[in-house]
Design an enzyme around this catalytic site. Structure first.
Site, short mmCIF file in Angstrom:
data_model
loop_
_atom_site.label_atom_id
_atom_site.label_comp_id
_atom_site.label_asym_id
_atom_site.label_seq_id
_atom_site.Cartn_x
_atom_site.Cartn_y
_atom_site.Cartn_z
N SER A 177 -10.36 1.83 -39.74
CA SER A 177 -10.49 3.12 -39.05
C SER A 177 -11.65 3.91 -39.62
O SER A 177 -11.99 3.79 -40.79
CB SER A 177 -9.20 3.93 -39.19
OG SER A 177 -9.38 5.20 -38.60
N LYS A 185 -2.00 0.36 -39.02
CA LYS A 185 -3.14 0.93 -38.29
C LYS A 185 -2.67 1.51 -36.95
O LYS A 185 -3.12 2.56 -36.52
CB LYS A 185 -4.20 -0.16 -38.05
CG LYS A 185 -5.33 0.22 -37.10
CD LYS A 185 -6.15 1.34 -37.67
CE LYS A 185 -7.28 1.89 -36.83
NZ LYS A 185 -7.59 1.44 -35.54
N HIS A 209 -1.06 4.74 -37.65
CA HIS A 209 -2.16 5.68 -37.91
C HIS A 209 -2.67 6.27 -36.59
O HIS A 209 -2.84 7.47 -36.45
CB HIS A 209 -3.29 4.98 -38.66
CG HIS A 209 -4.61 5.69 -38.60
ND1 HIS A 209 -5.42 5.63 -37.48
CD2 HIS A 209 -5.23 6.52 -39.47
CE1 HIS A 209 -6.49 6.39 -37.68
NE2 HIS A 209 -6.40 6.93 -38.88
N ASN A 210 -2.91 5.40 -35.63
CA ASN A 210 -3.43 5.88 -34.34
C ASN A 210 -2.41 6.75 -33.62
O ASN A 210 -2.78 7.74 -32.99
CB ASN A 210 -3.82 4.69 -33.46
CG ASN A 210 -5.10 4.05 -33.90
OD1 ASN A 210 -5.46 4.11 -35.09
ND2 ASN A 210 -5.83 3.43 -32.99
N GLU A 242 -2.51 10.01 -35.15
CA GLU A 242 -3.75 10.66 -34.69
C GLU A 242 -3.52 11.33 -33.32
O GLU A 242 -3.93 12.47 -33.11
CB GLU A 242 -4.83 9.58 -34.60
CG GLU A 242 -6.18 10.02 -34.11
CD GLU A 242 -7.09 8.79 -33.97
OE1 GLU A 242 -7.16 7.97 -34.89
OE2 GLU A 242 -7.73 8.66 -32.90
#
Ligand code: 2AM
Length: 483
Positions: A132, A186, A189-190, A193
């Site tokens: 990222s 990941k 994480h997105n 976000e």
């Protein structure tokens, strides 16, 4: 003439992310061999961006693999999906047992689980690594989340930790866990976000609609917020966006069509939340908020038909601005608490051994959600790696309790004025649900037993019982009706 094995690592896929990672590795003293499906891009890269570096290229997969030192490390940054499987099959005949294939693309974690098992069964090692930070991150220090074959980690660690972002000298890259753990983290994480972005949009909307502030004025407020507990990359870029002027001197942001796009990683997170049964409500609302924004034509039609409140904000402006910052902060705590709940459950189901403090550190720098706040999460999990929930940590307990009054004022004000705050209000509903020992699911169980004889337990016994609520029919408990 035999080809000499000169490269420490090979990278396939010379799109922007791939090129920048190669240059980043070169900066850190590693010799990289570059390859691309469209081979002309290799020569173009060597003659331009990579000119004057130690980077070497290859014009065939055979040449590419021959140029790699053993155990070979083949990293792919290609389009997620079949391109990854295609390249795996292409390189395999040129590899030997113990060689390592790394997928640094945006693969969905079930594919990474499958690929790890497949390659391990053939004697190879596989790493699925979430990367990222966009172009800039890839070039000067991304957040990297590697998982897969644990035996591969000592071989890739020196390269990955050298090129990753650093916070206080510590690399934002550590081993995440087995099989698909890296790509899973990941993905979360997105999802987080998505939540962070939507919450910021809600704060902007509330300030605009309750206090009538301009983009510039809200930009000033965000400048101040970025000095404290909300200090983060997303607040920083929002400040810059709000202050950005179009050629006519007007804020550009106000001219942008309010329909949000998405590539699907937020949705994947929510699908996983539903599959694991974890109440990741805030990210769910963030995804739905994008969906609602996307049906603009329908909303425009509805706006002409459906009325709402016409009241005006009556309170203290300065206090309210402070309240909004606290509502944002509290909602953010809930979102991260939910994200870690989800990862804990996924880890249990997939037999991953996740290190929560390590994950917080990986997200602390280099990536889109990087923030001071993640340093506090890292501290919480370092102090107590077995922490059941972020909200049980003394720092976060005090933080959310301290913010709660402001948060309630903002959500109730928004409700009264008809301003949608799906993330902030659902986060508050979650908080009030989570901190209540008693929820109305007693009634729900009674309803299920009434119409479907699903049985229920009582507060004093674990025995499953059925009641004949109507006095009609039999007294038989249903065992087949599971809807
Ligand atoms: P290309 O330059 O030959 O298009 C990002 O799209 C990267 O993934 C590029 O390096 C691109 O190669 C590669 N890529 C996309 N689809 C691919 C496929 N089906 N097979 C191999 N590489 C692919």
């Amino acid at each position: 003439m035999s080809v000499q094995a000169v490269a420490d690592i090979g990278l396939i896929g010379l799109a922007v992310m791939g090129q920048n990672l190669v240059l980043n590795m070169d900066d850190h003293g590693f010799v990289v061999c570059a390859y691309n499906r469209t081979v002309s891009k290799v020569d173009h890269f060597l003659a331009n961006e990579a000119k004057g570096t130690k980077i070497v290229g290859a014009h065939s997969i055979a040449e590419f693999c021959a140029k790699l030192k053993r155990p070979r490390k083949v990293m792919m940054l290609v389009k997620a999906g079949s391109a990854v499987d295609d390249f795996i099959e292409q390189v395999l005949p040129h590899l030997e047992a113990g060689d390592i294939i790394i997928d640094g693309g945006n693969s969905h974690y079930p594919d990474t689980i499958r690929r790890t098992k497949y390659l391990e069964s053939k004697g190879f090692l596989f790493v699925g690594c979430g990367v990222s930070g966009g172009e800039e991150g890839a070039r000067y220090g991304p957040s990297m989340m590697p998982g897969g074959s644990t035996a591969a980690w000592p071989h890739v660690k020196p390269i990955f930790q050298a090129i990753a972002a650093k916070v206080d000298g510590e690399p934002c890259c550590d081993w995440v866990g087995e099989t698909g753990a890296g790509h899973y983290v990941k993905m979360v994480h997105n999802g987080i976000e998505y939540g962070d972005m939507q919450m910021i949009c809600e704060a902007y909307d509330i300030l605009k609609k309750t206090l009538g502030l301009t983009a510039d004025e809200i930009g000033e407020i965000f400048t101040e917020w970025n000095q404290g507990e909300l200090d983060s990359y997303l607040i920083e870029i929002t400040r810059d966006i709000l202050k950005f002027k179009d050629t006519d001197g007007k804020p550009l942001v106000e001219k942008i069509k309010d329909t949000a796009g998405q590539k699907g990683t937020g949705k994947w997170t929510v699908v996983s939340a539903l599959d694991t049964g974890m109440p990741v409500t805030l990210i769910g609302e963030a995804v739905f908020a994008r969906n609602l924004s996307a049906i603009k034509n329908e909303r425009v039609a509805a706006s002409k038909i459906l009325g709402g409140p016409s009241g005006k904000f009556q309170g203290d402006k300065k206090q309210f601005i402070h309240d909004v910052s606290k509502a944002l902060y509290a909602s953010k705590i809930i979102s991260y608490a939910q994200g870690f709940m989800l990862m804990r459950e996924a880890a249990k189901e997939n037999d991953w051994h996740l290190n929560n403090a390590g994950i917080a550190l990986m997200w602390r720098g280099g990536c889109i959600i990087r923030s001071v706040f993640l340093g506090d999460i890292k501290t919480a999990y370092t102090k107590n790696p077995e922490l059941t929930n972020l909200l049980f940590d003394p720092f976060f307990k005090a933080a959310i309790e301290g913010a709660a009054d402001s948060w309630r004022r903002v959500v109730s004000q928004a409700v009264l004025l008809g301003i949608p705050t799906p993330c902030m209000s659902s986060a508050l509903a979650f908080f009030d649900g989570y901190r209540n020992a008693v929820l109305p699911a007693n009634l729900l169980q009674a309803q299920r037993d009434y119409f479907g004889a699903h049985t229920y337990q009582t507060l004093t016994s674990d025995e499953w019982v059925h009641t004949n609520w109507t006095g009609r029919g039999g007294n038989v408990a249903s065992t087949t009706y599971l809807a």
